[in-house]
Structures are given as C-alpha cells and as structure tokens.
Write a protein that holds these residues in place. Structure first.
Motif, short mmCIF file in Angstrom:
data_model
loop_
_atom_site.label_atom_id
_atom_site.label_comp_id
_atom_site.label_asym_id
_atom_site.label_seq_id
_atom_site.Cartn_x
_atom_site.Cartn_y
_atom_site.Cartn_z
N LYS A 127 2.95 -69.39 -3.40
CA LYS A 127 2.64 -70.51 -2.52
C LYS A 127 1.62 -70.10 -1.47
CE LYS A 127 4.85 -74.02 0.41
NZ LYS A 127 6.13 -74.51 0.98
N GLU A 128 1.76 -68.86 -0.96
CA GLU A 128 0.81 -68.36 0.02
C GLU A 128 -0.58 -68.23 -0.60
OE1 GLU A 128 1.10 -67.62 3.36
OE2 GLU A 128 2.92 -68.78 3.08
N ASP A 130 -1.72 -70.01 -3.06
CA ASP A 130 -2.23 -71.38 -3.23
C ASP A 130 -2.83 -71.91 -1.94
OD1 ASP A 130 -1.55 -71.56 -5.93
OD2 ASP A 130 0.45 -72.37 -5.52
N ARG A 131 -2.22 -71.52 -0.82
CA ARG A 131 -2.70 -71.98 0.49
C ARG A 131 -4.13 -71.52 0.77
NH1 ARG A 131 0.16 -69.66 4.96
NH2 ARG A 131 -1.15 -71.02 6.22
N ASP A 160 -10.61 -72.76 3.25
CA ASP A 160 -10.14 -72.91 4.62
C ASP A 160 -10.69 -71.81 5.52
OD1 ASP A 160 -8.75 -73.16 6.99
OD2 ASP A 160 -6.84 -73.63 6.03
#
Length: 263
Positions: A127-128, A130-131, A160
């Motif tokens: 998940k990290e 993917d962030r 980002d």
C-alpha cells in the motif's frame, strides 16, 4: 534517551523502512561485486568492476546514445549524458549499464523488495508503494576513464512531489541517526541534496608475502527535483574523489532542470 528523542527515532525508523527498500531496490551492483571478491580471498587484490564500455546495454537504436547514453525516452532523457572524462560503467547488478523500467515494472520491482513481509505487513508495505505513484525508473552507471571511480545513478519518478520531499528528508534523518560521515555539500542544491560517506576502509595488512588491498570506499548522495528522486552511489579506492562525485550529482540535477542541454 528522552521520550521526545525516542519518539523521533521510532518515527524515523518506521518511515525509513519503506524508503531504504524502495530506493535501494536497484543499484549497488558494483559494491556487491567488490564485497564478493574481497570475501572470496582476503589476500587477493580487490577487483571491483569490469572495464568501462562505450556501448549502452541494452543498445539504444539511436546512434547518439552509444557513447553518451540513451536519450530516446522521457525517462532516459532525464539521465545525465556521459560527461567528459567518463564512459559508461559496469553493469548494474541484474541490469545493463543504461536501462529503465516502465511504471508497472518499476512498481512490481519495488513491491518485490517487501518479500520478507507477510500478511498484514506485506499488504501495508504494498500500500505504501502504491502511494508513491511510481511513474518510471531509470538507471545508468558511469566510470572515470582512469578507472578510479564508478558511480551508479538511479532516478525514480513519482506523481507526488510531497512524497519525494518526504523520502528525501527521511533518508537524510536516517543517515544522521546512524551517524554516517557527512560528505561534501553541493552549494547550488544545498536544500535538495545530501551526501554521506561509508565507513573508512581498513589499512592494508601484511600477510606473509601478500598485502591485502584496502576495501573500497563508498559515497551515497540523495537529491530531488520536483517529482524526481535521484540516488547516486559511488565507489572508489580510498580516499574516494568526493569532489568528482559531488560534481556528478550537481550535473545530474542541472540536467533534470534543462534536459535538452548538455552540462
């Protein structure tokens, strides 16, 4: 350790895991070779890298990419063209000396670095990743023509900018927490770059008629520009040419600012 400093340490270590794994997923091939050879025979001269080559691997279809590196894709154009006094270096472990990965493969590679996690931890790690919003990854190795220095440059593009800056600060804080020796400052990019030196190599030791050569010294620099994270890892005989490494980092950052201009 005070409660405040202890909390800071836990925060850094928690955030550093993803940073170290992600940004260390590729690179270090030269270091791996040096360490492997050194451990195989502690009295043998350390063979750290293959001879520099003028051929990009995989070979770029553009003739101009042969000597200075590929420049046929958006990611490869961000990599610093091989500057004067250098040639394309040894292959980065598992890759060529001038390679890149598209977003999906770069994302998959980074997730593979979390293979030591299981269950909830593995899902949290992915998940990290993917962030990060990985947009692509590119890498190139450089070797000084006098064979005194090898450097590997890894560029990771994310969507980002805030995440890029956060990664940079985490790596910087972790390096200071581990009390790594500070390397030279790059004045033009003092706020967006940081360099650290590895442990000092041991002095040569006499063993019978053989003299063990000292280990290589390494230096690692992290920097960023917008949504691009840059990691430069260099290796050389002690004392490593800190000025040359810092110069490569500065040229790489200037090239990202103006990819159409040679610096």
């Amino acid at each position: 350790m005070s409660e405040k400093s202890g909390s800071r340490t836990r925060r850094i270590l928690k955030n550093a895991l993803i940073s170290v794994l992600v940004l260390g997923a590729v690179g270090g091939g030269v270091a791996y070779t040096a360490v492997t050879v050194d451990r195989a025979d502690r009295t043998a001269p350390t063979v750290a890298w293959a001879d520099p080559t003028a051929t990009a691997t995989p070979q770029d279809p553009a003739a101009a990419g042969v000597l200075r590196g590929r420049a046929s894709t958006p990611m490869s154009k961000l990599l610093l063209p091989v500057p004067e006094g250098y040639a394309l270096g040894a292959d980065i472990k598992g890759y060529g000396n001038d390679d890149e990965l598209p977003a999906n493969k770069a994302d998959a590679l980074l997730k593979q670095t979390g293979k030591g996690f299981y269950g909830k931890k593995r899902r949290a790690y992915e998940k990290e990743v993917d962030r990060l919003g990985i947009q692509g990854m590119a890498m190139r190795s450089y070797a000084k023509e006098d064979s005194t220095l090898q450097a590997e440059v890894l560029i990771l593009r994310m969507k980002d900018r805030k995440m890029v800056r956060e990664f940079f600060e985490v790596r910087k804080e972790l390096s200071e927490l581990l009390e790594l020796r500070k390397g030279p400052k790059i004045k033009a990019y003092a706020k967006s770059s940081a360099c650290y030196l590895g442990p000092k190599p041991e002095k040569p030791r006499q063993r019978g008629n053989d003299v063990r050569t000292p280990d290589l010294q390494h230096m690692i620099c992290s920097a960023y520009d917008g949504e691009v994270m840059v990691t430069v890892t260099a290796f050389g005989a002690s004392p490593i040419d800190e000025k040359a490494v810092a110069g490569l980092v500065e040229k790489q950052l200037r090239h990202i600012e103006s990819p159409g201009e040679y610096v």
